[in-house]
Design a protein around this motif. Structure first.
Motif, PDB file in Angstrom:
ATOM      1  N   GLN A 196       0.843  -1.181   0.000  1.00  0.00           N
ATOM      2  CA  GLN A 196       0.000   0.000   0.000  1.00  0.00           C
ATOM      3  C   GLN A 196       0.886   1.242   0.000  1.00  0.00           C
ATOM      4  O   GLN A 196       1.997   1.218   0.533  1.00  0.00           O
ATOM      5  N   VAL A 197       0.406   2.297  -0.648  1.00  0.00           N
ATOM      6  CA  VAL A 197       1.147   3.557  -0.742  1.00  0.00           C
ATOM      7  C   VAL A 197       0.210   4.679  -0.360  1.00  0.00           C
ATOM      8  O   VAL A 197      -0.857   4.801  -0.950  1.00  0.00           O
ATOM      9  N   PRO A 198       0.557   5.488   0.628  1.00  0.00           N
ATOM     10  CA  PRO A 198       1.683   5.271   1.530  1.00  0.00           C
ATOM     11  C   PRO A 198       1.355   4.166   2.523  1.00  0.00           C
ATOM     12  O   PRO A 198       0.195   3.859   2.745  1.00  0.00           O
ATOM     13  N   ARG A 199       2.387   3.591   3.090  1.00  0.00           N
ATOM     14  CA  ARG A 199       2.162   2.561   4.116  1.00  0.00           C
ATOM     15  C   ARG A 199       1.331   3.162   5.243  1.00  0.00           C
ATOM     16  O   ARG A 199       1.482   4.322   5.602  1.00  0.00           O
ATOM     17  N   PHE A 200       0.447   2.356   5.791  1.00  0.00           N
ATOM     18  CA  PHE A 200      -0.458   2.826   6.836  1.00  0.00           C
ATOM     19  C   PHE A 200       0.296   3.385   8.040  1.00  0.00           C
ATOM     20  O   PHE A 200      -0.154   4.321   8.681  1.00  0.00           O
ATOM     21  N   ASP A 201       1.475   2.827   8.335  1.00  0.00           N
ATOM     22  CA  ASP A 201       2.237   3.276   9.505  1.00  0.00           C
ATOM     23  C   ASP A 201       3.236   4.384   9.188  1.00  0.00           C
ATOM     24  O   ASP A 201       3.976   4.834  10.063  1.00  0.00           O
ATOM     25  N   ALA A 202       3.265   4.862   7.952  1.00  0.00           N
ATOM     26  CA  ALA A 202       4.195   5.931   7.575  1.00  0.00           C
ATOM     27  C   ALA A 202       3.631   7.286   8.003  1.00  0.00           C
ATOM     28  O   ALA A 202       2.415   7.486   7.988  1.00  0.00           O
TER      29      ALA A 202
END
Length: 108
Positions: free
Chosen positions: A5-11
């Protein structure tokens, strides 16, 4: 099963990115690999951003700010080494324009 996924959920950027309707994604062959290009529209905090994501692994190779908000639901047009996107003012009250971004240099 989620592959990437972009952006990563934790980013950190996940709390800011894709908060309004994005443009339509388009998949193209670029440098021998399938890539997805999509414009993230930003109404409250322009400019919009053009993303180029490698399909194989979700690597973001293009993250280019536009000169203003992107147009929601618009589809980028990829012609060779250039991506053409439509943009407009954040309130979408004024007329729109188009920008062409060179994929290799990131410049208009």
């Amino acid at each position: 099963m989620l592959v990437w996924q972009v952006p990563r959920f934790d980013a950190p950027e996940a709390t800011r990115a894709f908060r309004t309707h994005p443009g339509h994604p388009v998949m193209v062959d670029w440098a021998g690999e399938p890539f997805v290009f999509v414009v993230e529209t930003r109404r409250d905090d322009p400019p919009g951003v053009l993303y180029g994501v490698r399909v194989r692994d979700g690597f973001v190779s293009v993250r280019h700010p536009l000169s203003n908000a992107g147009q929601r639901f618009a589809t980028p047009l990829v012609l060779g080494e250039r991506v053409i996107v439509s943009i407009c003012d954040p309130d979408a009250a004024a007329g729109g324009r188009m920008e062409a971004i060179d994929l290799y240099t990131g410049t208009p």
